[in-house]
Write a protein that holds these residues in place. Structure first.
Motif, short mmCIF file in Angstrom:
data_model
loop_
_atom_site.label_atom_id
_atom_site.label_comp_id
_atom_site.label_asym_id
_atom_site.label_seq_id
_atom_site.Cartn_x
_atom_site.Cartn_y
_atom_site.Cartn_z
N VAL A 172 18.35 35.49 42.66
CA VAL A 172 19.36 35.37 41.62
C VAL A 172 19.41 33.94 41.08
O VAL A 172 19.47 33.71 39.87
N VAL A 219 24.57 38.25 40.12
CA VAL A 219 23.87 38.05 38.84
C VAL A 219 24.88 37.73 37.74
O VAL A 219 24.66 36.84 36.91
N TRP A 240 19.87 42.56 36.94
CA TRP A 240 20.30 43.10 38.24
C TRP A 240 19.38 44.23 38.69
O TRP A 240 18.89 44.22 39.83
N LEU A 284 24.83 42.79 41.77
CA LEU A 284 25.36 42.79 40.41
C LEU A 284 26.37 41.66 40.22
O LEU A 284 26.35 40.96 39.20
#
Length: 390
Positions: free
Chosen positions: A318, A23, A360, A20
């Motif tokens: 990512v 991202v 994510w 998370l």
């Protein structure tokens, strides 16, 4: 020794959370200009999106120490196996540092000229394992004591003034203080994770491996008590506002922001209060899920069993997502900027925080079958030596 699945579950959880933050770093619209924990400019949602990921690095480092202890203990039959196990810790540490300098740094920047070098958590874990391969000759309690001295005492080093000599400044950064080195217009070095503060966490984790040897019904309450004790000590020291973090808390414009100030602890390098808060929460979670066996814990275990495979792969996904986002928003590959410490995202590109969460979750779901396949392949091919390193 039977594998402690609670370690895999906890590691899997923070690996999911970790994605998370990355991202958000590469895709969130304000990420290029806004510090998510700056209370003057952030929002509670952005702050907590960043803050929750503070759990990741100390958990990785702590559990790397714990896993090293359990691995050594499993092979403690003879002096020869002891030597072999410590040799593996040394080699694994060196391999991690090499991966950080090459494969992982390329994933950060997608720059074949390597104009940027950032030493992050893999450097800290690799260097920690190298040192642990030496100090693990000591009894685990002594190793843990050394770790506690580092964790509780390294904030005193904030009093050391900044060095003016470039070599001394670099050496200090590699071991003690986060620092940035703009070496030339085409090369920059960021030491984000100085070795010694993170080594303290690893050594404490190594000593905690003794607890994980105990039967589950004994270790669960012990882990809980230690975790709650760490959180209580955090609250006390943070309230006193005297020692343990270079950034004291202060009353803010609202009760919510005052609370955010209270928990806004320093990660670079990790302060004592950061360690107490994050490791306290980790130990409470570790106690809570120890022995749990349900769909959620089994799902997390898939990620937790292949941490390096997941870590490398998620960074590439990512970064590719960031490029894909930029192209979809009308930019061309020629518009992607380059240079030292530049992820390659155009200044006008970006998505909302809500879309960050969507991307994510999509990446985490995409990684699941890949991690599951690799975990099975690794288990079925123990004779392939290099698999032990990834």
């Amino acid at each position: 020794m039977k594998r402690v699945t609670a370690i895999d579950i906890t590691r899997g959880l923070v690996m999911v959370i970790m994605a998370l933050d990355h991202v958000r770093d590469l895709l969130h619209t304000p990420a290029l200009t806004q510090n998510p924990t700056d209370l003057a400019t952030t929002t509670p949602a952005i702050f907590m999106t960043r803050w929750i990921t503070h759990l990741c690095a100390p958990t990785f480092v702590f559990l790397s120490g714990t896993s090293a202890y359990l691995s050594l203990k499993k092979q403690h039959a003879t002096a020869e196996t002891n030597k072999s196990a410590r040799s593996f810790l040394l080699k694994r540490g060196l391999v991690l540092i090499l991966l950080e300098l090459t494969v992982i740094n390329f994933a950060f920047w997608f720059d074949i000229r390597f104009q940027s070098l950032m030493l992050q958590v893999i450097y800290a874990i690799g260097g920690g394992l190298v040192i642990l391969s030496i100090v693990s000759k000591l009894p685990a309690k002594q190793v843990g004591l050394i770790g506690l001295v580092i964790v509780f005492g390294h904030n005193i080093l904030q009093l050391v003034p900044t060095f003016t000599n470039p070599a001394a400044k670099l050496l200090w950064a590699l071991f003690f203080r986060t620092d940035f080195f703009p070496v030339s217009p085409t090369f920059a070095l960021l030491v984000a994770y100085p070795l010694i503060p993170w080594l303290g966490i690893m050594l404490v984790g190594y000593a905690c491996g003794q607890l994980m040897e105990r039967p589950m019904e004994q270790r669960k309450p012990l882990l809980l008590r230690i975790g709650v004790g760490a959180l209580a000590l955090f609250v006390l020291l943070r309230f006193l506002n005297i020692y343990g973090d270079p950034a004291p808390w202060a009353p803010q414009k609202s009760g919510l922001f005052t609370f955010l100030s209270f928990i806004n602890v320093t990660k670079y390098p990790p302060s004592l209060l950061y360690d107490l808060l994050m490791l306290g929460l980790m130990l409470v979670f570790l106690s809570a899920i120890d022995g749990a066996n349900n769909r959620f814990t089994r799902w997390l275990t898939v990620y937790g069993k292949v941490p390096m495979f997941y870590y490398i792969l998620h960074w590439y996904l990512v970064h590719l997502s960031m490029i894909g986002m930029s192209l979809l928003q009308g930019y061309s590959l020629a518009d992607l900027p380059s240079g030292p410490l530049n992820f390659g995202r155009p200044a006008g590109a970006g998505v909302s925080l809500e879309l960050v969460y969507v991307v994510w979750l999509g990446l985490v779901v995409l990684l699941y079958p890949l991690c599951k396949w690799y975990g099975k392949y690794k288990a079925a091919h123990a004779e392939i030596g290099w698999l032990r390193y990834v």
